[in-house]
Design an enzyme around this catalytic site. Structure first.
Site, short mmCIF file in Angstrom:
data_model
loop_
_atom_site.label_atom_id
_atom_site.label_comp_id
_atom_site.label_asym_id
_atom_site.label_seq_id
_atom_site.Cartn_x
_atom_site.Cartn_y
_atom_site.Cartn_z
N ARG A 10 0.94 -1.12 -0.08
CA ARG A 10 -0.05 -0.07 -0.07
C ARG A 10 0.85 1.21 0.02
NH1 ARG A 10 -4.11 2.86 4.62
NH2 ARG A 10 -4.83 4.28 3.15
N HIS A 11 0.43 2.23 -0.61
CA HIS A 11 1.07 3.50 -0.60
C HIS A 11 1.26 4.26 0.58
CE1 HIS A 11 -2.63 5.94 0.22
NE2 HIS A 11 -3.31 5.13 -0.74
N ARG A 60 0.02 8.71 -5.51
CA ARG A 60 0.42 8.21 -4.34
C ARG A 60 1.23 6.91 -4.31
NH1 ARG A 60 -4.85 9.00 -4.49
NH2 ARG A 60 -6.25 6.98 -3.76
N GLU A 84 -7.62 2.78 -6.65
CA GLU A 84 -8.42 2.30 -5.58
C GLU A 84 -9.89 2.48 -6.13
OE1 GLU A 84 -9.28 1.19 -2.99
OE2 GLU A 84 -8.48 2.50 -1.34
N HIS A 153 -3.57 0.37 -3.32
CA HIS A 153 -4.44 1.34 -2.47
C HIS A 153 -4.95 0.18 -1.37
CE1 HIS A 153 -3.78 4.26 -5.15
NE2 HIS A 153 -3.92 3.48 -6.23
#
Length: 205
Positions: A10-11, A60, A84, A153
């Protein structure tokens, strides 16, 4: 061809994460804490000897992925299907704001049911299926025995993971949310994967 490990990463944190706002597919950049989280996690993930990095094309995630690229010399491949969940015009709103305006949505979530995120958005199952399909393609398109990092995401990765483990949507509630810059390790196995580790993080930033 099939990868032997897929690392879901995940970012790092954004300002909207810190404020508890729905991001969806809005292109919100990492904040300073998120940049530091991504850099710290990249060093740890580089130690797992990845052979390939594939990322959502939202900034991101791509910025997070580039931290790993700088550690490994690998190139970041962009895959829009890893974005996302689409929340439509709810982007930028808090949970309280969404629940106040859409009590039926709030009731569905509290009952563990899926629901569409705004009139123009996706359901959780739709987003998870989209990301799961992308991850299957990525794994099957990678060399045998390789390790692939897929950067995406929190919500969409978590639901995709549940689907890849052969579970239904409701089981995503049994897993805690993915923390910013955390990574989870899965072993591909056709359409029924194995979860090897979950929500790993570098030293707190």
């Amino acid at each position: 061809m099939t990868a032997s490990r897929v690392i879901l990463w995940r970012h790092g944190e954004t300002a909207w994460n810190a404020q508890g706002r729905y991001q969806g597919q809005a292109d919100v950049p990492l904040n300073d804490r998120g940049l530091a989280q991504a850099a710290a996690a990249a060093v740890r993930i580089a130690g797992l000897r990845p052979d390939r990095i594939v990322s959502s094309d939202l900034g991101r995630a791509a910025t997070t992925a580039r931290e790993l690229a700088s550690c490994t010399g690998l190139t970041v491949e962009l895959e829009p299907r890893l974005q996302e969940i689409n929340v439509g015009d709810w982007a930028g709103l808090t949970n309280d704001e969404v629940f106040a305006a859409h009590p039926d949505f709030a009731a569905a979530l509290r009952a563990g049911r899926d629901a569409q995120r705004s009139a123009s958005g996706e359901t959780g199952a739709q987003a998870g299926a989209r990301v799961a399909e992308a991850l299957l393609d990525i794994a099957e398109g990678s060399p045998d025995g390789s390790t692939v990092v897929a950067v995406g995401h929190g919500f969409a990765l978590r639901v995709a993971m549940v689907f890849l483990l052969g579970l239904d949507y409701a089981h995503n509630l049994t897993l805690g949310g993915l923390w910013n810059a955390s990574w989870s390790v899965l072993q591909p196995g056709g359409e029924s994967w194995r979860l090897l580790s979950y929500n790993n993080v570098a030293d707190p930033v």
